[in-house]
Design a protein around this motif. Sequence first.
Motif, mmCIF file in Angstrom:
data_model
loop_
_atom_site.group_PDB
_atom_site.id
_atom_site.type_symbol
_atom_site.label_atom_id
_atom_site.label_comp_id
_atom_site.label_asym_id
_atom_site.label_seq_id
_atom_site.Cartn_x
_atom_site.Cartn_y
_atom_site.Cartn_z
ATOM 1 N N ALA A 1 -27.005 118.293 -55.116
ATOM 2 C CA ALA A 1 -27.030 116.838 -54.980
ATOM 3 C C ALA A 1 -26.541 116.161 -56.252
ATOM 4 N N GLN A 2 -26.967 116.735 -57.396
ATOM 5 C CA GLN A 2 -26.545 116.173 -58.673
ATOM 6 C C GLN A 2 -25.039 116.346 -58.896
ATOM 7 N N MET A 3 -24.497 117.459 -58.405
ATOM 8 C CA MET A 3 -23.076 117.764 -58.610
ATOM 9 C C MET A 3 -22.170 117.031 -57.621
ATOM 10 N N LYS A 4 -22.725 116.514 -56.561
ATOM 11 C CA LYS A 4 -21.911 115.883 -55.538
ATOM 12 C C LYS A 4 -21.256 114.610 -56.068
ATOM 13 N N ARG A 5 -20.018 114.411 -55.721
ATOM 14 C CA ARG A 5 -19.279 113.241 -56.181
ATOM 15 C C ARG A 5 -18.770 112.429 -54.979
ATOM 16 N N LEU B 1 -18.735 95.797 -56.020
ATOM 17 C CA LEU B 1 -18.305 96.088 -57.387
ATOM 18 C C LEU B 1 -16.793 96.281 -57.460
ATOM 19 N N ILE B 2 -16.224 96.887 -56.421
ATOM 20 C CA ILE B 2 -14.779 97.080 -56.372
ATOM 21 C C ILE B 2 -14.072 95.727 -56.244
ATOM 22 N N ASN C 1 -5.911 107.780 -59.869
ATOM 23 C CA ASN C 1 -5.697 108.084 -58.441
ATOM 24 C C ASN C 1 -6.649 107.305 -57.541
ATOM 25 N N GLY C 2 -7.406 106.419 -58.141
ATOM 26 C CA GLY C 2 -8.329 105.601 -57.367
ATOM 27 C C GLY C 2 -9.651 106.271 -57.035
ATOM 28 N N ARG C 3 -9.908 107.452 -57.616
ATOM 29 C CA ARG C 3 -11.177 108.155 -57.336
ATOM 30 C C ARG C 3 -12.299 107.530 -58.162
ATOM 31 N N LEU C 4 -13.369 107.192 -57.504
ATOM 32 C CA LEU C 4 -14.500 106.530 -58.166
ATOM 33 C C LEU C 4 -15.368 107.497 -58.968
ATOM 34 N N ASN C 5 -15.471 108.769 -58.505
ATOM 35 C CA ASN C 5 -16.230 109.811 -59.223
ATOM 36 C C ASN C 5 -17.689 109.390 -59.448
ATOM 37 N N LEU C 6 -18.323 108.932 -58.394
ATOM 38 C CA LEU C 6 -19.713 108.478 -58.476
ATOM 39 C C LEU C 6 -20.681 109.591 -58.055
ATOM 40 N N THR C 7 -21.829 109.668 -58.735
ATOM 41 C CA THR C 7 -22.895 110.606 -58.367
ATOM 42 C C THR C 7 -23.999 109.853 -57.630
ATOM 43 N N ASP C 8 -24.948 110.584 -57.098
ATOM 44 C CA ASP C 8 -26.101 109.958 -56.439
ATOM 45 C C ASP C 8 -26.855 109.069 -57.414
#
Length: 290
Positions: free
Chosen positions: A232-236, A255-256, A266-273
Amino acid sequence: MAKIYIDPGHNASGADTGAVGYGLKEQNITVQIGVILRDMLVRSGQSVKMSRESVTDTISSSLSGSLSARYGGANSWGADIFVSIHCNAANTKAYGCETYYYTGSTQGRALADEIQPHLAAETGLYSRGVKSASFAVIKHTDMPAVLVETAFIDNYDDNKLLASETGRRACATAIYKGICDYFGIEYNLESEDIDMQRYEELKSENERQNKVIDEIGKDIEKNTSDIAGLKAQMKRYDYVDDNMPAWAKPTILKLIEKGYLKGDENGRLNLTDDLLRLYVVNDRAGVYGD
């Protein structure tokens, strides 16, 4: 060689199924004790017949038919003695063991006198003594006969003994020793003792292994939980799509739109939980405005 007729009392079905108590059925217990007794006697070189050899056996659906088949079978075979095995029942408070012989039978009394002391000694139950009665199965036999009331199936403490393999074996051993004493036969319990020793060893080892397995199971559950947490922590979450939790989408879209979140080249947000939760909490606190 003595000819011994063993009569495990009652039937699997019909009018003579016996007493019950705390989930136990008399007709099952008497067979289980009888089979152990039979094997002991055969090992000692004696000839044995049984009225019932399985918990599914029903001699007759009627009471009179059931009783007559038992003493009739012993008489036609020419048995030297007749032993009927039973479990007592009364008012849940009565307890102990007792052995009956047919009133007036000297040899029946002699056989009962040999069995009863062993029954109390082997089981540890209170001895209710040797008694006389006119039960059909000991009245109509042509040979010395006894009816053994091993324990009270409706008494909680007695029932625990009947429910255990050790307790049923103790009952069988007591009757076996009494029969041997009556005929002057030497006991042959050595192999039985070895079997029981091995049984206890296997039982102990099985319990030990079960504890080990339980501990391994607990470790596996903990590891599985830890792994799930790490995953869960590693999920993006790179995009606002079906992969992103519904509860976070409104905040992330806001926010966007406001330009607070732009993502990488590339527009990737790279957000975690954790980031999603932080943004949502801040949003609900009014940090990002309306």
